[in-house]
Scaffold this motif. Structure first.
Motif, PDB file in Angstrom:
ATOM      1  N   ALA A   1      67.549  47.564   5.529  1.00 36.94           N
ATOM      2  CA  ALA A   1      66.746  48.644   6.191  1.00 36.94           C
ATOM      3  C   ALA A   1      66.709  49.590   4.916  1.00 36.94           C
ATOM      4  O   ALA A   1      68.001  49.534   4.206  1.00 36.94           O
ATOM      5  CB  ALA A   1      67.195  49.162   7.182  1.00 36.94           C
TER       6      ALA A   1
ATOM      7  N   ASP B   1      71.154  48.201  11.633  1.00 33.66           N
ATOM      8  CA  ASP B   1      70.353  49.093  12.468  1.00 33.66           C
ATOM      9  C   ASP B   1      71.027  50.284  12.692  1.00 33.66           C
ATOM     10  O   ASP B   1      70.383  51.484  12.536  1.00 33.66           O
ATOM     11  CB  ASP B   1      70.088  48.448  13.852  1.00 33.66           C
ATOM     12  CG  ASP B   1      69.228  47.165  13.686  1.00 33.66           C
ATOM     13  OD1 ASP B   1      68.692  46.745  12.726  1.00 33.66           O
ATOM     14  OD2 ASP B   1      69.617  46.323  14.770  1.00 33.66           O
TER      15      ASP B   1
ATOM     16  N   ALA C   1      61.844  50.078   7.779  1.00 31.77           N
ATOM     17  CA  ALA C   1      62.514  49.771   8.700  1.00 31.77           C
ATOM     18  C   ALA C   1      63.276  48.738   8.750  1.00 31.77           C
ATOM     19  O   ALA C   1      63.033  47.596   8.213  1.00 31.77           O
ATOM     20  CB  ALA C   1      61.734  49.821  10.161  1.00 31.77           C
ATOM     21  N   PRO C   2      64.489  48.630   9.718  1.00 35.80           N
ATOM     22  CA  PRO C   2      65.387  47.348   9.807  1.00 35.80           C
ATOM     23  C   PRO C   2      64.404  45.984  10.101  1.00 35.80           C
ATOM     24  O   PRO C   2      63.442  46.097  10.897  1.00 35.80           O
ATOM     25  CB  PRO C   2      66.350  47.548  10.771  1.00 35.80           C
ATOM     26  CG  PRO C   2      66.400  49.043  10.920  1.00 35.80           C
ATOM     27  CD  PRO C   2      64.768  49.542  10.536  1.00 35.80           C
ATOM     28  N   GLY C   3      64.657  45.089   9.212  1.00 35.05           N
ATOM     29  CA  GLY C   3      64.172  43.762   9.435  1.00 35.05           C
ATOM     30  C   GLY C   3      64.435  42.629   8.385  1.00 35.05           C
ATOM     31  O   GLY C   3      65.194  43.089   7.469  1.00 35.05           O
TER      32      GLY C   3
ATOM     33  N   ASP D   1      62.707  57.621   6.070  1.00 34.56           N
ATOM     34  CA  ASP D   1      62.548  55.922   6.351  1.00 34.56           C
ATOM     35  C   ASP D   1      61.800  55.404   5.124  1.00 34.56           C
ATOM     36  O   ASP D   1      60.722  56.058   4.874  1.00 34.56           O
ATOM     37  CB  ASP D   1      61.573  55.779   7.687  1.00 34.56           C
ATOM     38  CG  ASP D   1      61.448  54.165   8.046  1.00 34.56           C
ATOM     39  OD1 ASP D   1      62.348  53.387   7.600  1.00 34.56           O
ATOM     40  OD2 ASP D   1      60.425  53.732   8.033  1.00 34.56           O
TER      41      ASP D   1
ATOM     42  N   TYR E   1      68.326  40.338   5.975  1.00 31.47           N
ATOM     43  CA  TYR E   1      67.887  41.558   7.049  1.00 31.47           C
ATOM     44  C   TYR E   1      68.561  43.060   6.415  1.00 31.47           C
ATOM     45  O   TYR E   1      69.524  43.181   6.255  1.00 31.47           O
ATOM     46  CB  TYR E   1      68.659  41.278   8.329  1.00 31.47           C
ATOM     47  CG  TYR E   1      68.307  42.056   9.352  1.00 31.47           C
ATOM     48  CD1 TYR E   1      67.302  41.913  10.350  1.00 31.47           C
ATOM     49  CD2 TYR E   1      69.154  43.362   9.733  1.00 31.47           C
ATOM     50  CE1 TYR E   1      66.840  42.685  11.384  1.00 31.47           C
ATOM     51  CE2 TYR E   1      68.625  44.162  10.780  1.00 31.47           C
ATOM     52  CZ  TYR E   1      67.553  43.967  11.717  1.00 31.47           C
ATOM     53  OH  TYR E   1      67.319  44.430  12.484  1.00 31.47           O
TER      54      TYR E   1
ATOM     55  N   GLU F   1      71.415  35.636  12.387  1.00 30.68           N
ATOM     56  CA  GLU F   1      71.752  36.501  13.448  1.00 30.68           C
ATOM     57  C   GLU F   1      73.003  36.149  14.251  1.00 30.68           C
ATOM     58  O   GLU F   1      73.906  36.744  14.238  1.00 30.68           O
ATOM     59  CB  GLU F   1      70.482  35.998  14.689  1.00 30.68           C
ATOM     60  CG  GLU F   1      70.827  36.998  15.765  1.00 30.68           C
ATOM     61  CD  GLU F   1      70.366  38.504  15.563  1.00 30.68           C
ATOM     62  OE1 GLU F   1      71.069  39.213  16.071  1.00 30.68           O
ATOM     63  OE2 GLU F   1      69.419  38.728  14.781  1.00 30.68           O
TER      64      GLU F   1
ATOM     65  N   ARG G   1      73.585  42.490  11.499  1.00 31.68           N
ATOM     66  CA  ARG G   1      72.387  43.041  11.614  1.00 31.68           C
ATOM     67  C   ARG G   1      72.735  44.591  12.382  1.00 31.68           C
ATOM     68  O   ARG G   1      71.806  45.307  12.150  1.00 31.68           O
ATOM     69  CB  ARG G   1      71.534  42.412  12.103  1.00 31.68           C
ATOM     70  CG  ARG G   1      70.973  40.975  11.343  1.00 31.68           C
ATOM     71  CD  ARG G   1      70.317  39.996  11.976  1.00 31.68           C
ATOM     72  NE  ARG G   1      69.743  39.018  10.985  1.00 31.68           N
ATOM     73  CZ  ARG G   1      68.988  37.985  11.359  1.00 31.68           C
ATOM     74  NH1 ARG G   1      68.363  38.198  12.178  1.00 31.68           N
ATOM     75  NH2 ARG G   1      69.002  36.936  10.199  1.00 31.68           N
ATOM     76  N   ALA G   2      73.514  44.498  13.447  1.00 32.24           N
ATOM     77  CA  ALA G   2      73.920  45.574  14.176  1.00 32.24           C
ATOM     78  C   ALA G   2      74.119  46.738  13.324  1.00 32.24           C
ATOM     79  O   ALA G   2      73.831  48.022  13.334  1.00 32.24           O
ATOM     80  CB  ALA G   2      74.828  45.274  15.152  1.00 32.24           C
TER      81      ALA G   2
ATOM     82  N   HIS H   1      70.645  52.484   9.385  1.00 35.61           N
ATOM     83  CA  HIS H   1      69.264  53.125   9.317  1.00 35.61           C
ATOM     84  C   HIS H   1      69.032  54.467  10.436  1.00 35.61           C
ATOM     85  O   HIS H   1      68.804  55.577  10.019  1.00 35.61           O
ATOM     86  CB  HIS H   1      68.333  52.141   9.779  1.00 35.61           C
ATOM     87  CG  HIS H   1      66.615  52.498   9.407  1.00 35.61           C
ATOM     88  ND1 HIS H   1      65.940  52.861  10.538  1.00 35.61           N
ATOM     89  CD2 HIS H   1      66.057  52.715   8.350  1.00 35.61           C
ATOM     90  CE1 HIS H   1      64.682  53.119  10.123  1.00 35.61           C
ATOM     91  NE2 HIS H   1      64.882  53.254   8.556  1.00 35.61           N
ATOM     92  N   ALA H   2      69.681  54.225  11.728  1.00 35.67           N
ATOM     93  CA  ALA H   2      69.433  55.354  12.488  1.00 35.67           C
ATOM     94  C   ALA H   2      70.279  56.509  12.089  1.00 35.67           C
ATOM     95  O   ALA H   2      69.852  57.895  12.199  1.00 35.67           O
ATOM     96  CB  ALA H   2      69.809  54.814  13.799  1.00 35.67           C
TER      97      ALA H   2
END
Length: 129
Positions: A111, A81, A97-99, A94, A109, A129, A77-78, A84-85
């Motif tokens: 993005a 994230d 968003a990540p989720g 965008d 999960y 997770e 998941r990192a 996306h960034a």
């Protein structure tokens, strides 16, 4: 690695009938149908695949001709994230968003970003997770 690809179709009923028939000899079938309420872009999306994993998607939830969707597999998941960034910092827009997207499965999960030409690019992690 690619996780899945998808594109827009102009007539979902006609296209799904075509792919139902054309992909059956390959052992590929409809595994998931996502409703307009469940998608970021609205509209319906149909996921085809085998062994419980949809990897080819069609839908009326994107504009025909500009509805290409490519999803890359992320190890964590990192990483989703960070994708996306980095994509936003590089000029992407965008698009989600990540989720968690539980309508796909409980650990999905992802993005979404639009690249400079408007292509819908996703990073997805299927691990808990």
């Amino acid at each position: 690695m690619l996780d899945h690809v998808g594109f827009a179709v102009s007539d979902l009923a006609r296209s799904s009938a075509f792919y139902d028939a054309a992909l059956a000899p390959l052992g590929i079938a409809e595994l998931m149908r996502v409703t307009p309420e469940q998608t970021e872009a609205g509209g319906t999306a149909i996921g085809y695949g085998k062994d419980g994993k949809p990897f080819f998607w069609i839908g009326d939830n994107e504009r025909v001709g500009q509805g290409t969707h490519i999803a890359f597999t992320a190890a964590s998941r990192a990483q989703v994230d960070a994708f996306h960034a980095a994509a936003l910092a590089a000029g992407g827009t965008d698009h989600g968003a990540p989720g968690i997207r539980a309508h796909y499965h409980p650990d999905y999960y992802g993005a979404f970003v639009l690249d400079p030409d408007g292509t819908n690019i996703e990073a997805v992690c299927h691990r808990p997770e």
